[in-house]
Scaffold this motif. Structure first.
Motif, PDB file in Angstrom:
ATOM      1  N   MET A  39      -7.845   6.320  17.692  1.00  0.00           N
ATOM      2  CA  MET A  39      -8.452   7.411  16.938  1.00  0.00           C
ATOM      3  C   MET A  39      -7.417   8.131  16.088  1.00  0.00           C
ATOM      4  O   MET A  39      -7.700   8.503  14.943  1.00  0.00           O
ATOM      5  N   THR A  40      -6.208   8.321  16.619  1.00  0.00           N
ATOM      6  CA  THR A  40      -5.145   8.960  15.845  1.00  0.00           C
ATOM      7  C   THR A  40      -4.772   8.113  14.643  1.00  0.00           C
ATOM      8  O   THR A  40      -4.620   8.630  13.524  1.00  0.00           O
ATOM      9  N   ALA A  41      -4.640   6.808  14.850  1.00  0.00           N
ATOM     10  CA  ALA A  41      -4.314   5.909  13.741  1.00  0.00           C
ATOM     11  C   ALA A  41      -5.420   5.933  12.686  1.00  0.00           C
ATOM     12  O   ALA A  41      -5.140   5.925  11.486  1.00  0.00           O
ATOM     13  N   ALA A  42      -6.670   5.967  13.119  1.00  0.00           N
ATOM     14  CA  ALA A  42      -7.787   6.017  12.170  1.00  0.00           C
ATOM     15  C   ALA A  42      -7.774   7.326  11.375  1.00  0.00           C
ATOM     16  O   ALA A  42      -8.018   7.327  10.160  1.00  0.00           O
ATOM     17  N   LEU A  43      -7.482   8.440  12.043  1.00  0.00           N
ATOM     18  CA  LEU A  43      -7.423   9.723  11.335  1.00  0.00           C
ATOM     19  C   LEU A  43      -6.293   9.740  10.313  1.00  0.00           C
ATOM     20  O   LEU A  43      -6.489  10.197   9.177  1.00  0.00           O
TER      21      LEU A  43
END
Length: 74
Positions: A39-43
């Motif tokens: 999720m952090t990478a996607a954000l």
């Protein structure tokens, strides 16, 4: 009365033992950490795609403000 106190003590001792066993378990929550990482990478990717040029401009202005206009190399 003593029987009730003994039973309460045994229940409390068992609950503390179970809670302590869970705290000593070091297997971790791998699926949770994987989800947080993804999720952090996607954000970061999403923000970069939407505001990449603005972020680059802000960074360059900040560096210019610190080092002066003569020190910036493109």
């Amino acid at each position: 009365m003593n029987d009730q106190l003994i039973k309460a003590h045994v229940r409390l001792t068992d609950a503390v033992r179970r809670a302590t066993a869970r705290l000593d378990d070091e297997t971790g929550d791998v699926p949770g950490w994987v989800l947080i990482t993804l999720m952090t990478a996607a954000l970061v990717t999403g923000i970069w795609a939407i505001a990449g040029e603005q972020l680059k401009g802000m960074f360059e202005r900040a560096i210019t403000g610190v080092t002066g206009p003569d020190q910036v190399h493109n």
